[in-house]
Each structure stands twice: as structure tokens, then as C-alpha cells.
Design an enzyme around this catalytic site. Structure first.
Site, PDB file in Angstrom:
ATOM      1  N   GLU A  28       4.622  -4.740   8.200  1.00 18.69           N
ATOM      2  CA  GLU A  28       3.697  -3.641   8.514  1.00 18.69           C
ATOM      3  C   GLU A  28       3.806  -3.178   9.951  1.00 18.69           C
ATOM      4  OE1 GLU A  28       1.557  -5.836   5.095  1.00 18.69           O
ATOM      5  OE2 GLU A  28       2.932  -6.316   6.731  1.00 18.69           O
ATOM      6  N   GLY A  68       1.808  -5.586   1.364  1.00 17.90           N
ATOM      7  CA  GLY A  68       0.744  -5.931   0.427  1.00 17.90           C
ATOM      8  C   GLY A  68       1.247  -6.659  -0.789  1.00 17.90           C
ATOM      9  N   SER A 122      30.371  17.520  19.860  1.00 15.86           N
ATOM     10  CA  SER A 122      29.002  17.312  20.332  1.00 15.86           C
ATOM     11  C   SER A 122      28.504  18.490  21.166  1.00 15.86           C
ATOM     12  CB  SER A 122      28.921  16.032  21.168  1.00 15.86           C
ATOM     13  OG  SER A 122      29.817  16.091  22.263  1.00 15.86           O
ATOM     14  N   MET A 182      35.516   7.224  18.086  1.00 18.61           N
ATOM     15  CA  MET A 182      34.738   7.992  17.121  1.00 18.61           C
ATOM     16  C   MET A 182      35.478   8.107  15.795  1.00 18.61           C
ATOM     17  SD  MET A 182      31.769   8.790  18.242  1.00 18.61           S
ATOM     18  CE  MET A 182      31.307  10.039  17.055  1.00 18.61           C
ATOM     19  N   ALA A 203       0.825  -1.208   0.000  1.00 19.84           N
ATOM     20  CA  ALA A 203       0.000   0.000   0.000  1.00 19.84           C
ATOM     21  C   ALA A 203       0.859   1.258   0.000  1.00 19.84           C
ATOM     22  CB  ALA A 203      -0.926   0.003   1.204  1.00 19.84           C
ATOM     23  N   GLU A 228       1.280 -10.142   0.283  1.00 20.34           N
ATOM     24  CA  GLU A 228      -0.111 -10.577   0.445  1.00 20.34           C
ATOM     25  C   GLU A 228      -0.754 -10.879  -0.906  1.00 20.34           C
ATOM     26  OE1 GLU A 228      -1.987  -8.604   4.326  1.00 20.34           O
ATOM     27  OE2 GLU A 228      -0.903  -7.132   3.119  1.00 20.34           O
ATOM     28  N   VAL A 285      39.078  14.889  17.244  1.00 27.66           N
ATOM     29  CA  VAL A 285      40.047  14.838  18.336  1.00 27.66           C
ATOM     30  C   VAL A 285      39.341  15.149  19.649  1.00 27.66           C
ATOM     31  CG1 VAL A 285      41.911  15.480  16.771  1.00 27.66           C
ATOM     32  CG2 VAL A 285      40.749  17.270  18.078  1.00 27.66           C
ATOM     33  N   ASP A 329      12.578  11.369   3.574  1.00 29.25           N
ATOM     34  CA  ASP A 329      12.907  12.710   3.077  1.00 29.25           C
ATOM     35  C   ASP A 329      14.316  13.115   3.488  1.00 29.25           C
ATOM     36  OD1 ASP A 329      10.510  13.012   1.803  1.00 29.25           O
ATOM     37  OD2 ASP A 329       9.598  14.285   3.334  1.00 29.25           O
TER      38      ASP A 329
END
Length: 707
Positions: free
Chosen positions: A134, A109, A425, A320, A63, A112, A396, A293
Site C-alpha cells: 500500500e 487487502g 530526443s 541505445m 481495495a 490482510e 544512429v 491506462d
């Protein structure tokens, strides 16, 4: 939409090919075209059987989820399920054999539709996936999946596939009994035709006299026990936040005990109930559409040519930096991994090798592939090796002078025209950009740990970051398979600033005398990955204290300490419990696992009267949402959609709520404002409601529609 032809042997070949679409979906128009084509074949006495296939890369995607948002009424959604069930049931009992020739992925679907055929053959394609996922959209199979799949492969095999939304490779789908055959792609249509011409019967197993569900029906003691355990596992995993898994179990339990037509009716009723929930809307709107998106770079400036990357540099070979290097090299980029000491750089490459070895062990990569990725990583201490890089990512230590030194040395080695991204961060990008000769080419690229698992990259625009730099940074993020969200510069940006309120509020409640076990259990029951105290341990308490000290130094008299500050100071300076990395924090960590530190009760005596779980959950989620609204009001994040994506991918905000902003709409703006005003009066001004939200209260509008 459906190409119709009948070959010389009397086999009708129906090929799905929805014009202008990359995939075939079960829209009303496409379904009507399919039904008309099948009816044409059924009415033609020369047609012996029907083969259904696709001209697209994949089979049929199911769907169009946009349809679920167009009309959210229970009656409309139930009617849609009932209509498709009526169609598929009519076709599978019409008297001519139908074969699904599955050329590519068949999910939802699409599967299905295939289950309503009498025979299923798939092309042997390692990228093809078969399943009924689903549940990941907050809904359940509504075109017969909850009824046909258990009748085909048994309740015990079918339930985990639907409740967990598993997607099987074709070999596994064949082994499970979902497919009847897997053949080379070039032989797909011939195999489908051959089954019809060899006398394939137009009859489903469940329509045969004396049919029994494979492995036992719901009267079987073993199946009953399985269903009881499944119910318990669903509740444990979802904490009651997601209706879909529970309703799938109800569909199976009630429907498979009934004749197929009654079972399909039961499914349609549960589909309407489930698809009309706010959880389904949130998972579709934020967890699917908004994420897609973001992955398609909808925020990218349109007039900037796409950037091509061949060589990149990563400064800092810690967890990291080595994780970023692994991601870059895996994406096919020549990667320079630089640290101050060659042994550290080599250790960073070894970490990447460890990650690749795990992929080999899991069958996701072969030895040659691992060797090729490792060959693209060059560990070094020499900045001159960065020459020729189109982008350098700095990862770093989170300290201004160290970052500034690495930035200046990079500029000297590469020139100022390349892109420079800082993986910080907390530190504002505009300040860090002062050390790059062309600050318009400087941008924040905030990765999340562990990099190989975390999909989000928070892309931070500094005051002078150009549109070209932003566009090309987004190209890079997409190139290495990550999902970007663009935010504007500020202390802590969006993700760190909002997420920190979760564990800060947990520590504040601990100091108030709320039991630590109650805090942790309530946090997990909201749907957050970890309780707030466990998160603080993961981040490291000494790092949190360094952030507090740096912020205090930067802001001076304008600084307001978080409610967690006294707790962090106690743990770091007096108790020496720094978190998971030291083996002790709010938890004790041993080889046997972790457990809450018994000494917590000595330092934070439990209050005689404890709040209920709902009150604790409310504080832990509301504090994040109110801080997110402040970010929205200040322009740190441009819209609620980006904030929702960042919260879902960046720190695991509960998907059932649709993200940190969608949570407010889920609660209701008026109620949320009233809740926060009450909390502000009782526990402090950190819950004070921003004017943006106050102005929305009483209007009947949702936050997502306003911003």
C-alpha cells in the site's frame, strides 16, 4: 460474488468470484457478500470450518483504489478502515477455523483478509506475489495489516515489507512465516480442508493468553534500536515527502504496544490521516491509474487492426541501439542490429549479452533462455538483411545527415510500406520524415537510457504520421513491454524540452553564486533522482552544447539561449570538462565514486547571501512545471494525464507530486501563478506564466479538470 458450498465432511468452501471483473476486490458489495457467506457458515452447526479461495487467476487484490478518490475526507476514509477492521476481527474470533487457500497473488487487502484467517496455504506458483504494498500508493494497510503482520512474524521482519512495499514469492513468504504451507496447485483445497479436519484451531496467536510478539516487542532494546534506525532510513529515503512510510512506523510503534483491538483502532486513525493526503491522491491518480491506462493503450486509435510483429530492425549498435535490440529480442522478436562496421554491430550484441548474463546471475533467466534471446539478434552491416522487417527503429548519431542517410538506405532495402521509427530526443520528426518515401509511415520512438531499466517510450506524431502508423507503433511498444505516451512533434518534444529546464536552472543558479552542494542537495530533496549538476554530467556537456548550436542554427534570430549556455561553453571550450564520460564535469569521477569539483568555487564564487533550501527546490520544480504548461498550450502534449505519466517515467519527476502537471495542482494554481510571476520579475522571463494558466487562476478549478 461468493460461491458457497459445503462438502461432505462439513467444510464450507467460499470462492470469491466477482462477476465481470478480472480480479476480486474488497468493494463494499463484495465484502458484504463475503461476510454474509461466512455468517451463514458460522450459523450452520454442520459446518466444521471455512476455506476461503478464489475462482480468479489471483486471490483477492484488496481495495478498489477508485474508492479512495470518491470521497477524500479523513472521516470517510477512517470509517472505511474501521468498518473492515471490525468485520475481520469479528470473523477471526467467531469460533470456527478459517483457512485462506491462496491460489494466486494476494496483495494489500487480499493478504490482510488472509491474515485474518487462522491458517494460510498457497499454491506453488512462481508468479504469485504476497505482500502489503500500500505504501506505493501513498497509503498504509488499513484492514489490520500493520497489526497482524508484526504480531505474526515480528516487528523486524514485518516493517521492511510494509515500509518498502515488498512483494514476496511464495517460497519467501513461507520462509518469513506469513504462509503456513505451500503445495502444488492441484492439492490446494485438499490441504486447506485437511488442516480443518485434523483439528485446526479457530484461534489467532495474538488472542492466546501470554502471547509475545516474535523477536521481541517494543520494550525490547534491540527492537527499539531497529525502529530508531528505520525512522532514520525512511527520512533519508523520502526527505519527508511521503507521509505513508512514517505513519506505518507509527502504527507499528503505537499499535503493537497495545492489545490487538486498540492497535486496529490506531491503524484506522492513521489510515484516514494518510489516505486523505494529497500525496496519496497523486500516487493513486497518476502513479497507478494513469500508468495503467497508458499501459492499456488508451490513446490508441480504435479502428485500426492490431499489428503483429515478428521481425524488426535497429539501426545503430551503440548503448541505445543495443538496448533497444535487447528489449526486442527479449520480447521474442527476430532482431537485426545494424551498424556501419561489423565490429560495432558485434559489440552491440555483446552489450545485450552482458545484460542477459546479469539476469541469469540474479535468477531471472536461465542459460537456455539467454541463448534463445541472443540467437534472435543478428548483427550486420548489410541493409539487405532488413528485408522482411515490419518495423525499423533508427538509433544512429543525433545528426540530421547521418539519420537521413540511414533512412534512405533502409527504404531501399525494405520498401516504404513498413513502419519507420526514429529514436531521436531533440530533432523534429516532420523534418526527418522527409527522407522516408511515405512520411505517413514515419514516427518518433524516443527511448530512454538505459533502455532495459526505463519503461517509457515517447511516441511522437509527425505532421503526416497516420493513425494506422500511430496505432501500430503503440502495439510495438506494448509488445516489448514498455509504456507509451503520445505527443506531437516539436523541438525537444515534451520530455527533453521540459526535463532540460531542470539542469539548466541548476546551472543558472550556479552562475548566480548559489553553492553547488546546496543545489545538489536541494535537487535530491525534491525527490528528483539526481541533483541538476549531476544530471548535466550524465547527459554530457558537449552534447548539450551541440544541441544549443543546432537550435541556434535552425532558429536564427528567433533563438533565445538558455541561461545555462555560458556555463556549458566555459566547461566545454575552456575547461575541457565534458561530464561523466570524460571523468570530469561538475563532478570529478574516480573508481572511488564522485565528488563535486573543488574548482567550481573559483569559477562561480559563492554569493554572500545564500537562498534557503525551500527557495532552491521551488525554482527547480516550478521551472519544469511552467515549461510543461507551455507544451500543453502549444498542443505538444494533449492532456495533463499524459504529461504526468511522461514526467514520472521519463525523467523521474517526484512521484509524491503526481507528475509535472499534478505538481501545479498540489501547490495550488493560484499560488503557483503568484510564485512564477514573482520569479519572472526577479530572475527572468523563463518563469512567465502562460495565458492558459493565468485564465485558470482565481476560478477555483484544478489544472487537471481544465485540460
Amino acid at each position: 460474488m461468493i460461491d458457497y458450498r459445503v462438502d461432505g465432511d462439513g467444510v464450507a468452501i467460499l470462492t470469491w468470484d466477482v462477476p465481470g471483473a478480472s480480479v476480486n476486490t474488497l468493494t463494499d458489495a463484495a465484502t458484504a457478500a463475503y461476510v454474509a457467506a461466512v455468517e451463514k457458515a458460522l450459523a450452520d452447526p454442520a459446518v466444521k470450518g471455512i476455506v476461503v479461495t478464489s475462482a480468479k487467476k489471483d486471490f483477492v487484490a484488496g481495495a478498489d483504489v477508485q474508492d479512495f478518490l470518491a470521497d477524500r475526507s479523513l472521516a470517510k476514509l477512517e470509517a472505511a478502515s474501521r468498518a473492515i477492521n471490525t468485520v475481520f476481527r469479528r470473523l477471526e474470533t467467531a469460533g470456527k477455523p478459517m483457512v485462506a487457500a491462496i491460489n494466486g497473488t494476494a496483495l494489500g487487502g487480499g493478504l490482510e483478509l488472509a491474515l485474518a484467517c487462522h491458517y494460510r496455504v498457497a499454491a506453488d506458483n512462481p508468479k504469485t506475489r504476497i505482500g502489503l504494498p500500500e505504501v506505493t500508493l501513498g497509503v498504509l494497510p488499513g484492514a489490520g495489516g500493520t497489526q497482524r503482520l508484526p504480531r505474526l512474524i515480528g516487528v523486524r521482519a514485518a516493517v521492511p515489507l510494509m515500509v518498502e512495499g515488498k512483494r514476496l514469492p511464495v517460497a519467501d513468504a513461507l520462509k518469513a512465516g506469513i504462509l503456513n504451507a505451500v503445495v502444488p496447485a492441484a492439492e490446494l483445497i485438499d490441504k486447506a480442508r485437511a488442516w480443518i479436519l485434523a483439528g485446526g484451531k479457530a484461534e489467532q496467536p495474538w488472542d492466546r493468553k501470554g502471547f509475545r510478539v516474535p523477536g521481541g516487542d517494543l520494550t525490547d532494546p534491540g527492537v527499539q534500536e531497529f525502529m530508531s534506525v528505520a525512522v532514520a532510513k525512511v527520512h533519508e529515503r523520502t526527505a519527508g515527502n511521503y507521509p505513508a512510510p512514517k505513519n506505518i512506523l507509527s502504527c507499528v510503534y503505537e499499535g503493537v504496544s497495545s492489545p490487538i483491538d486498540a492497535g486496529l483502532d490506531i491503524e484506522s486513525r492513521y489510515f484516514g490521516v494518510t489516505a486523505s493526503t494529497v500525496q496519496a491522491e497523486n500516487l493513486i491518480r497518476s502513479g497507478f491509474l494513469a500508468l495503467n491506462d497508458a499501459r492499456k493503450l488508451k490513446a490508441r486509435p480504435k479502428d485500426v487492426p492490431k499489428a503483429e510483429f515478428r521481425k524488426v530492425g535497429v539501426l545503430g549498435a551503440g548503448l541505445m541501439g543495443s538496448g533497444i535490440a535487447h528489449a526486442c529480442a527479449t520480447a521474442g522478436l527476430e532482431t537485426v542490429l545494424l551498424d556501419r562496421d561489423q565490429a560495432l554491430a558485434e559489440r552491440g550484441k555483446a552489450h545485450a549479452e552482458k545484460l542477459l548474463t546479469r539476469e541469469v546471475e540474479r535468477g531471472k533467466l536461465d542459460d537456455a533462455g539467454r541463448a534463445a534471446v541472443l540467437a534472435r539478434i543478428t548483427p550486420t552491416t548489410d541493409y539487405a538483411v532488413l528485408a522482411g522487417c515490419e518495423l525499423v527503429v533508427e538509433a544512429v548519431f543525433e545528426q540530421r545527415d547521418i539519420k537521413a542517410d540511414a533512412t534512405r538506405k533502409t527504404a531501399a532495402a525494405t520498401g516504404p510500406d513498413i513502419l519507420f521509427g526514429s529514436n531521436t530526443s531533440t530533432l523534429p520528426i516532420t523534418g526527418l520524415a522527409k527522407h522516408w518515401p511515405r512520411p505517413e509511415n514515419f514516427i518518433g520512438l524516443h527511448f530512454f537510457s538505459p533502455v532495459h531499466r526505463m519503461a517509457l517510450v515517447e511516441v511522437i506524431r509527425g505532421a503526416k504520421t497516420s493513425d494506422t502508423c500511430l496505432a501500430q507503433a503503440l502495439d510495438f511498444v506494448a509488445r516489448i513491454g514498455k509504456t507509451p505516451v503520445v505527443v506531437n512533434d516539436s523541438r525537444g518534444f515534451f520530455t527533453s524540452r521540459v526535463f532540460s529546464t531542470y539542469f539548466e536552472e541548476g546551472m543558472a543558479m550556479l552562475a548566480e553564486g548559489v553553492a553547488s552542494a546546496l543545489l545538489e542537495n536541494a535537487g535530491r530533496q525534491t525527490g528528483m533522482p539526481l541533483g541538476p549538476l549531476a544530471v548535466a554530467d550524465e547527459v554530457a556537456l558537449d552534447l548539450l552544447q551541440k544541441v544549443i548550436k543546432q537550435t541556434r542554427a535552425d532558429l536564427g534570430s528567433a533563438y533565445t539561449p538558455p541561461p545555462s549556455a555560458p556555463v556549458i561553453e566555459l566547461f566545454v571550450e575552456r575547461l575541457g570538462r565534458l561530464g561523466k564520460k570524460s571523468g570530469k564535469g561538475f563532478y570529478d569521477y574516480t573508481d572511488a565514486g564522485r565528488r563535486l569539483w573543488p574548482g567550481l568555487a573559483d569559477h562561480f564564487p559563492r554569493a554572500a547571501r545564500q537562498p534557503d533550501v525551500a527557495a532552491v527546490k521551488q525554482r527547480l520544480l516550478h521551472i519544469q512545471a511552467v515549461e510543461a504548461v507551455r507544451c500543453l498550450a502549444e498542443g505538444v502534449v494533449g492532456n495533463t494525464t499524459d504529461g504526468n505519466v511522461a514526467s514520472l517515467l521519463g525523467w523521474g519527476f517526484p512521484p509524491w507530486a503526481g507528475g509535472v502537471f499534478a505538481y501545479i495542482d498540489t501547490v495550488g494554481v493560484d499560488r503557483f501563478v503568484a510564485d512564477c510571476e514573482a520569479l519572472a520579475a526577479r530572475v527572468g522571463p523563463r518563469f512567465a506564466v502562460p495565458d492558459l494558466l493565468k485564465q485558470l487562476a482565481g476560478t477555483g478549478r484544478k489544472l487537471r479538470d481544465a485540460r
